[in-house]
Write an enzyme that holds these catalytic residues in place. Sequence first.
Site, PDB file in Angstrom:
ATOM      1  N   HIS A 139       0.702  -1.305  -0.072  1.00 20.67           N
ATOM      2  CA  HIS A 139       0.233  -0.121   0.025  1.00 20.67           C
ATOM      3  C   HIS A 139       0.906   1.249   0.161  1.00 20.67           C
ATOM      4  CE1 HIS A 139      -1.870   3.302   2.859  1.00 20.67           C
ATOM      5  NE2 HIS A 139      -2.214   2.948   1.372  1.00 20.67           N
ATOM      6  N   HIS A 197      -7.962  -3.408  17.892  1.00 17.52           N
ATOM      7  CA  HIS A 197      -9.162  -4.356  18.018  1.00 17.52           C
ATOM      8  C   HIS A 197      -8.243  -6.642  18.841  1.00 17.52           C
ATOM      9  CE1 HIS A 197      -9.565  -4.905  13.918  1.00 17.52           C
ATOM     10  NE2 HIS A 197      -9.697  -6.097  14.405  1.00 17.52           N
TER      11      HIS A 197
END
EC number: 1.3.3.3
Length: 302
Positions: A108, A177
């Site tokens: 990316h 998370h």
Amino acid sequence: MSHPHSNAVKSFLLDLQDRICAALEQADGKAQFAEDAWSREAGGGGRSRVLTGGEVFEQAGVNFSHVHGDALPPSASAHRPELAGRRFEAMGVSLVIHPSNPHVPTSHANVRFFIAEKDGEAPVWWFGGGFDLTPFYPQEEDAVHWHTVARDLCAPFGGDVYPRYKKWCDEYFHLKHRNEARGIGGLFFDDLNEWGFDKSFAFTRAVGDGYLDAYLPIVARRKEQAWGDRERQFQLYRRGRYVEFNLVWDRGTLFGLQSGGRTESILMSMPPLVRWEYGYQPEPGSPEARLYTDFLPPRDWV
């Protein structure tokens, strides 16, 4: 509304998109990018380019956008509350490459330029961007190469630049998370304007130009490596982390959606195929386990 330097930045970004697409087509050898030009009712537009079903790349998206609006969205002003609600102009190139072969990492990169304006005050501008690598079956030499390119392009701008933006990248591409890194990082920077325009723009160009130097040699080394269903299943499972990060934590995705951007272009970063598995644990000592033990915890590669 236009900053005196907007045109220079825009022409660099359009050229960068062209060069990256041409280089990826050459590396793939089979597929070509399809271009989708779009405009945005609230102002601006862009050109999305997507390559699918390639020899090397299952899907690659390279997007240019240039948008403006009456009020900076919350995602862009969360760290700069004094800019909330200002008129804005934003332009950038953003790309995500999902290879077919699980031995070739996903990559990316993004470079962007923002201007926020308010009547009676000087415009506030800044650059941001970076690049990061997400391997499935990582190799030490690839990680070292990726970070060496990152370090070397930062060097002319100061000895503290690479360590600072490398650390920021590790912190940003972190799935809170799961308390797990998305990949092995690279560079991440934002709110860059303290160097003045010329130096800030030069650094942003160096990051954009450095992406291909960092990624293409890794693609060339790994694209012929043999793989089977086991590797494919693990790749699809790990791609789930990419989806989780982009939809839950990524400021760029949130900015695009909050600013009324083009949804197809924003979600172009999603992998074409992905799977989740409840309670998956890699076999201790396996190549899959090495990703978790040896590569995802942040470390100094160079």
